[in-house]
Design a protein around this motif. Structure first.
Motif, PDB file in Angstrom:
ATOM      1  N   GLN A  22      13.758  19.712  40.858  1.00 46.93           N
ATOM      2  CA  GLN A  22      12.317  19.967  40.751  1.00 46.93           C
ATOM      3  C   GLN A  22      11.861  19.490  39.385  1.00 46.93           C
ATOM      4  OE1 GLN A  22      10.341  21.223  43.030  1.00 46.93           O
ATOM      5  NE2 GLN A  22       8.516  21.673  41.893  1.00 46.93           N
ATOM      6  N   THR A  25       6.526  21.847  37.666  1.00 51.06           N
ATOM      7  CA  THR A  25       6.330  23.242  38.040  1.00 51.06           C
ATOM      8  C   THR A  25       5.016  23.719  37.431  1.00 51.06           C
ATOM      9  OG1 THR A  25       8.716  23.555  37.984  1.00 51.06           O
ATOM     10  CG2 THR A  25       7.362  25.539  37.981  1.00 51.06           C
ATOM     11  N   TYR A  29      -0.943  27.905  41.450  1.00 47.94           N
ATOM     12  CA  TYR A  29      -1.408  26.870  42.366  1.00 47.94           C
ATOM     13  C   TYR A  29      -2.809  27.157  42.877  1.00 47.94           C
ATOM     14  CZ  TYR A  29       3.327  25.148  42.166  1.00 47.94           C
ATOM     15  OH  TYR A  29       4.518  24.643  41.710  1.00 47.94           O
ATOM     16  N   PHE A  49       1.255  22.803  33.736  1.00 50.20           N
ATOM     17  CA  PHE A  49       2.502  22.462  34.400  1.00 50.20           C
ATOM     18  C   PHE A  49       3.567  22.144  33.366  1.00 50.20           C
ATOM     19  CE2 PHE A  49       0.127  18.501  34.052  1.00 50.20           C
ATOM     20  CZ  PHE A  49       1.060  17.611  33.552  1.00 50.20           C
ATOM     21  N   THR A 105      -5.826  17.371  44.745  1.00 50.96           N
ATOM     22  CA  THR A 105      -4.557  16.762  45.124  1.00 50.96           C
ATOM     23  C   THR A 105      -3.997  16.024  43.921  1.00 50.96           C
ATOM     24  OG1 THR A 105      -5.328  16.526  47.396  1.00 50.96           O
ATOM     25  CG2 THR A 105      -3.419  15.201  46.746  1.00 50.96           C
ATOM     26  N   ARG A 107      -0.970  13.714  42.293  1.00 52.65           N
ATOM     27  CA  ARG A 107       0.137  12.787  42.581  1.00 52.65           C
ATOM     28  C   ARG A 107       0.836  12.452  41.267  1.00 52.65           C
ATOM     29  NH1 ARG A 107      -0.276  10.796  47.767  1.00 52.65           N
ATOM     30  NH2 ARG A 107      -2.314  11.058  48.702  1.00 52.65           N
ATOM     31  N   PRO A 112       7.867  17.705  43.733  1.00 53.05           N
ATOM     32  CA  PRO A 112       7.331  16.847  44.773  1.00 53.05           C
ATOM     33  C   PRO A 112       6.312  15.851  44.225  1.00 53.05           C
ATOM     34  CG  PRO A 112       6.350  19.017  44.932  1.00 53.05           C
ATOM     35  CD  PRO A 112       7.374  19.078  43.840  1.00 53.05           C
ATOM     36  N   ILE A 115       1.152  17.449  45.154  1.00 49.93           N
ATOM     37  CA  ILE A 115       0.943  18.901  45.075  1.00 49.93           C
ATOM     38  C   ILE A 115      -0.540  19.163  45.248  1.00 49.93           C
ATOM     39  CG2 ILE A 115       1.008  20.912  43.540  1.00 49.93           C
ATOM     40  CD1 ILE A 115       3.499  19.729  42.279  1.00 49.93           C
ATOM     41  N   ARG A 116      -0.860  20.230  45.948  1.00 49.95           N
ATOM     42  CA  ARG A 116      -2.265  20.621  46.107  1.00 49.95           C
ATOM     43  C   ARG A 116      -2.518  21.901  45.328  1.00 49.95           C
ATOM     44  NH1 ARG A 116      -1.490  18.101  51.157  1.00 49.95           N
ATOM     45  NH2 ARG A 116      -2.918  16.356  51.344  1.00 49.95           N
ATOM     46  N   LEU A 117      -3.568  21.850  44.504  1.00 52.22           N
ATOM     47  CA  LEU A 117      -4.037  23.010  43.764  1.00 52.22           C
ATOM     48  C   LEU A 117      -5.353  23.447  44.397  1.00 52.22           C
ATOM     49  CD1 LEU A 117      -3.482  21.579  40.168  1.00 52.22           C
ATOM     50  CD2 LEU A 117      -1.919  23.015  41.501  1.00 52.22           C
TER      51      LEU A 117
END
Length: 128
Positions: A22, A25, A29, A49, A105, A107, A112, A115-117
Motif C-alpha cells: 500500500q 494512505t 476518506y 495522505f 476522484t 489518481r 491503489p 481513490i475516491r474521497l
C-alpha cells in the motif's frame, strides 16, 4: 506436484506482497461539513495522505464530480514516509439548499491507483 506447489506458493506470495505494498494512505476518506447557512456557502477541508511505499508518490490528478467542488493537491513527488494534501473547496452559492454529497476522484502512481474521497453536508436556506 512440485510445479503445482511452486505455482501455488508464487501466487500466494504475490497476493501477500500486493496487499502489503500500500503506497498511499489517507487520514480520512469522507468529510462532513455538517449544517451551514447559505450565507456562508463556501466550505473548505483538507485530506492528508501519507506515502507508505518505498518510492516517490505522484498525484496525477484530482477531479471533482461537479463544478461546485474545487480540489487542489500536492504537485511535487511525495517521498516515502512524507505527507501531502488534497484541499477541497465547496462553493454552494447559487445551488439549492439541502443535503449534498460530492466525489473527488484521485489518481496516482501509488496503490491503489484510483481513490475516491467524499464531501457532504447540509446547506440551509438563508433566513431573510
Amino acid at each position: 506436484m512440485k510445479k503445482l506447489f511452486l505455482m501455488l506458493f508464487a501466487c500466494v506470495m504475490s497476493v501477500a506482497s500486493f496487499a502489503q505494498d500500500q503506497t498511499i494512505t489517507f487520514d480520512k476518506y469522507t468529510h462532513n461539513f455538517g449544517s451551514f447557512s447559505e450565507a456562508n456557502s463556501t466550505q473548505k477541508c483538507t485530506f492528508t495522505f501519507t506515502n507508505t511505499g518505498s518510492t516517490p508518490l505522484v498525484i496525477n490528478q484530482a477531479v471533482a464530480s461537479c463544478g461546485c467542488t474545487e480540489p487542489t493537491y500536492t504537485k511535487t513527488p511525495v517521498q516515502p514516509g512524507e505527507k501531502g494534501t488534497i484541499e477541497v473547496k465547496y462553493v454552494g452559492a447559487g445551488k439549492l439548499p439541502g443535503h449534498f454529497k460530492k466525489t473527488i476522484t484521485v489518481r496516482s502512481n501509488g496503490k491503489p491507483e484510483l481513490i475516491r474521497l467524499y464531501i457532504e453536508g447540509d446547506m440551509t436556506e438563508e433566513k431573510k
